[in-house]
Design an enzyme around this catalytic site. Structure first.
Site, PDB file in Angstrom:
ATOM      1  N   HIS A 350       0.834  -1.208   0.000  1.00  0.00           N
ATOM      2  CA  HIS A 350       0.000   0.000   0.000  1.00  0.00           C
ATOM      3  C   HIS A 350       0.861   1.248   0.000  1.00  0.00           C
ATOM      4  CE1 HIS A 350       0.005   1.409   4.317  1.00  0.00           C
ATOM      5  NE2 HIS A 350       0.186   0.135   4.611  1.00  0.00           N
ATOM      6  N   ASP A 360       5.783   2.441   7.719  1.00  0.00           N
ATOM      7  CA  ASP A 360       4.473   1.996   7.255  1.00  0.00           C
ATOM      8  C   ASP A 360       3.836   3.039   6.356  1.00  0.00           C
ATOM      9  OD1 ASP A 360       1.988   0.879   6.960  1.00  0.00           O
ATOM     10  OD2 ASP A 360       1.396   1.106   9.050  1.00  0.00           O
ATOM     11  N   GLU A 397      -5.277   1.439   2.210  1.00  0.00           N
ATOM     12  CA  GLU A 397      -5.140   0.258   3.084  1.00  0.00           C
ATOM     13  C   GLU A 397      -5.432   0.661   4.509  1.00  0.00           C
ATOM     14  OE1 GLU A 397      -3.033  -2.447   5.928  1.00  0.00           O
ATOM     15  OE2 GLU A 397      -2.768  -0.311   5.625  1.00  0.00           O
ATOM     16  N   GLU A 398      -4.924   1.854   4.864  1.00  0.00           N
ATOM     17  CA  GLU A 398      -5.036   2.300   6.248  1.00  0.00           C
ATOM     18  C   GLU A 398      -6.483   2.607   6.640  1.00  0.00           C
ATOM     19  OE1 GLU A 398      -2.840   1.973   8.257  1.00  0.00           O
ATOM     20  OE2 GLU A 398      -0.853   2.239   7.383  1.00  0.00           O
ATOM     21  N   ASP A 426       3.944  -4.964   3.448  1.00  0.00           N
ATOM     22  CA  ASP A 426       3.360  -3.734   3.974  1.00  0.00           C
ATOM     23  C   ASP A 426       4.529  -2.925   4.528  1.00  0.00           C
ATOM     24  OD1 ASP A 426       2.143  -1.864   5.703  1.00  0.00           O
ATOM     25  OD2 ASP A 426       0.355  -3.088   5.914  1.00  0.00           O
ATOM     26  N   HIS A 525       2.376   4.793  13.003  1.00  0.00           N
ATOM     27  CA  HIS A 525       1.231   5.647  12.646  1.00  0.00           C
ATOM     28  C   HIS A 525       1.325   7.061  13.222  1.00  0.00           C
ATOM     29  CE1 HIS A 525      -1.829   2.323  11.309  1.00  0.00           C
ATOM     30  NE2 HIS A 525      -0.683   2.262  10.666  1.00  0.00           N
TER      31      HIS A 525
HETATM   32 ZN   LIG Z   1       0.755  -0.497   6.523  1.00  0.00          ZN
END
Ligand SMILES: [Zn+2]
Length: 713
Positions: A350, A360, A397-398, A426, A525
């Site tokens: 993603h 990420d 995706e998130e 990922d 995140h």
């Molecule tokens: Zn991810």
């Protein structure tokens, strides 16, 4: 190690292994093994740490949230790179989905004292990206808009049993604001939100306690990899464990003109306000709470005594969201197969990130761009894969595994007919510890593949992986990923949800593999998951990025070039036996007779072993009739599809795989329909699910026996 398929091949390898190690490749004849080894060494020589770093900088330059201008520009950038690299049929696919964006949020403690939450991350000295004004404040994707003034209750991790404890203490959360923490082991925040919604709470605040990912773990950013005082873990709360993807098109693709159900009717759309907090913002609430002292396990890493609260602390929360239909873009490209263009090996990562996405997902995105550069170079030099390799850059995706789900739903029929497997990356790397996941039939081939790669530690990757698994078993610190079900297996064959493999495994019935390197990582995140963090803690030399490109590519090439697809169904059978054995430990199991299913597991295993032997003999002989080869490969691709039940698992019809599912926490859940029925003591459903399992096993045993007949005549 479970990769030894049968005596004839093993003997053959023993006598020739030292001379021509290439002959050991699962699924290849001696001649094609030699060619494959050449292709792979050429491939492995192409990705470089410098290029990985250069690409990583491009992707981490600016925040790129799903639906944002920057993320869409990056889609164009990827498409352009792929065309330059020599990929074919590069196309950007648009899906109009129910997206989510923050407008504004405020949180104010109004009693017993006043505190205005900051809801932002402060810049980190030395990390110029952390000053970027495009970084958003605190928000959680798919929160609803609203406003409430109410008492705050501390509900630990926000799991159902936490509310049971509160109830026993006489504390109700109805109409109140619950404050919960992100938890270790990881539990998906969407499950916390759904639980709070079911309990009747007006809103949920989820904060990062230093015990989980902050100073209690070690040094914090910029002195170490853990989360600092102001870091905020964003994320979505979508109930995608019910059905992933666009909530308004459950089970079909959000292509232009698609039917859309009202958002009020969408089971995956949350109906609660939700906001994430740094510990800096959570502390004033926690330290002012009244009520009973929280139990020992509920105490966290802050230097205060945690109370359950419920009366004294009151807060005013206001959230304005801009939730509505917006376009997400999936970039798709391919290297067309030279011999078998209609057999596909699908790769994906993603693109969207909560901020810069250092780990990420941009570590994975950089690895993907280096992988495609290497594939393009090989093709230009005449080393085109036998099968087609399809590569995708997913969006959203998130938010709810959205881009991959819509793409998978759109091409489900094609994929069921043509797809060999899906390989997901990922987060490519947050550290040096390899974690490989695979459906049980591909675990042996994945393990074999790691033997041909060099880990930066100096060991080969297989040995480095083995050391990691042993270390993690010893410390019994099982994170989100457990190791394999069999003691002899390194690959984690228990596959839950939480990334883009979900649609391929659970909806389409494709075998899946997931690759990534992990380490101490406390900025997940948050805005601090960026280029600076990667260059100081995650992978300063970009060696694990490079290794990810190599491993991902070699795994794909083995699946794309094999004479006979390297599936090991005997390995699958022993995994299923273990899944059933674990289920039998449940209470009341005397009410369920699994004799029939057990017998079918034995039959499936025997058929798998016979096929393994026949294939190994056939490969070792170097002579395979092309018609037989085609029938065999087509048949083997069908096995995973046969684990699907078109009705899905009870209560969650989108999830069709009967061996693999996920709990609402995203955790793996084997034999999902059967296991949930047993847990609910619902014996009629359990019996029906056991019968479905038995029939699928029968069907696959019959299929393997037919393939074995084919190969022997
Ligand atoms: Zn991810």
């Amino acid at each position: 190690m479970t990769a030894i398929r049968c005596a004839p091949l093993a003997l053959f390898l023993l006598s020739y292994a030292n001379l021509t190690p290439a002959q050991s490749i699962l699924g290849f004849t001696p001649t094609s093994s030699t060619r494959e080894t050449e292709v792979e060494s050429k491939f492995k020589s192409i990705p470089t740490p410098d290029e990985e770093r250069r690409q990583h900088r491009i992707f981490t330059q600016e925040p790129h949230i799903a639906g944002s201008k920057r993320n869409n520009e990056l889609a164009d950038y990827i498409a352009a790179e792929w065309r330059k690299q020599g990929l074919e049929d590069v196309i950007i696919r648009r899906y109009d989905v129910y997206g989510t964006n923050p407008k504004s949020a405020s949180l104010e403690m109004i009693a017993p004292t006043h505190y205005q939450a900051i809801l932002r991350e402060t810049p980190i000295p030395g990390d110029d990206d952390s000053k970027n004004p495009a970084i958003t404040g605190a928000w959680l994707g798919m929160s609803i808009s609203g406003e409430v003034t109410a008492p705050v209750v501390y509900a630990h991790s926000g799991n159902p049993e936490d509310y049971d404890l509160l109830r026993k203490q006489g504390i109700s959360v109805k109409g109140k604001i619950v404050l919960v923490r992100y938890s270790n082991p990881y539990s998906y925040r969407g499950f916390k939100a759904l639980t709070a919604q079911r309990e009747g709470a007006a809103a949920i605040l989820i904060y990062s306690d230093p015990a989980e990912d902050g100073y209690k773990k070690g040094k914090v950013d910029p002195d170490g990899p853990w989360g600092p005082e102001y870091h905020i873990q964003r994320g979505a709360i979508t109930y995608d464990f019910m059905v992933p993807g666009d909530p308004q098109t459950p089970g079909w693709a959000s292509v232009p003109g698609a039917k859309r159900i009202p958002i009020e009717d969408a089971v995956s759309a949350p109906k609660i306000m939700a906001l994430p907090l740094s510990w800096h913002d959570a502390k004033p609430l926690l330290e002012n709470m009244d009520g009973p002292v929280a139990p020992a396990e509920w105490q966290g890493g802050l230097p205060i005594q945690y109370h359950l609260g419920g009366e004294r602390v009151k807060a005013h929360l206001k959230i304005e969201m801009d939730n509505g239909t917006q376009p997400y873009y999936v970039v798709e490209g391919r290297i067309r197969g030279a011999d078998l263009p209609d057999e596909w090996v699908v790769l994906g990562n993603h693109r969207d990130a909560w901020a810069f996405g250092g780990v990420d997902p941009s570590s994975g995105t950089a690895s993907m761009i280096e992988l495609t550069r290497a594939l393009g170079q090989l093709a230009k030099q005449g080393m085109r894969p036998r099968r087609t390799i399809v590569v995708c850059s997913w969006d959203g995706e998130e938010v709810g595994l959205t881009g991959s789900t819509e793409w998978g739903e759109q091409f489900a029929d094609d994929l069921r007919a043509k797809a060999v497997a899906y390989i997901n990356v990922d987060e490519a790397t947050s550290g040096p510890n390899f974690h490989g996941q695979a459906v049980a039939s591909l675990a042996p081939m994945l393990e074999e593949t790691t033997r041909s790669l060099q880990d930066p530690s100096g060991k080969n990757l297989y040995d480095a992986w083995k050391a990691t698994v042993e270390r993690e078993k010893a410390s019994a610190q099982s994170g989100p990923f457990n190791s394999g079900v069999l003691t002899s297996t390194l690959a984690d064959t228990r596959i839950g949800s939480g990334s883009d493999h979900t649609v391929f495994l659970n909806f389409i019935g494709m075998p899946v593999i997931g690759l990534g390197f992990e380490g101490d990582y406390g900025v997940y995140h948050s805005a601090y998951d960026d280029f600076f963090w990667m260059n100081h803690f995650g992978d300063p030399g970009y060696r694990y990025h490079t290794l990810t490109s190599q491993l991902w590519g070699v795994t794909a090439l083995r699946l794309a070039n094999a004479d006979l697809l390297p599936f090991d169904f005997a390995s699958y059978a022993s995994n299923i036996r273990q899944f059933v054995a674990e289920l039998v430990n449940g209470k009341g199991m005397s009410k369920l007779d699994l004799t029939g299913a057990r017998k079918e597991i034995d039959n499936f295993e025997a058929a798998g072993k016979r096929l393994d032997e026949s294939m190994a003999q056939s490969l070792a002989s170097g002579k395979i009739n092309p018609a037989v080869e085609q029938a065999l490969n087509q048949g083997m691709m069908q096995v995973e599809r046969n684990w699907l039940n078109p009705d899905g698992i009870p209560g969650r019809p989108w999830f069709k795989h009967i061996l693999y599912g996920a709990r609402f926490t995203y955790a793996h859940l084997e034999l999902p329909g059967l296991t949930e029925a047993v847990e609910n003591q619902d014996w009629p459903t359990a019996r029906q699910q056991a019968e479905i399992l038995q029939h699928a096993l029968e069907k696959n045993t019959k299929l393997l026996n037919e393939l074995n007949e084919r190969i022997q005549h």
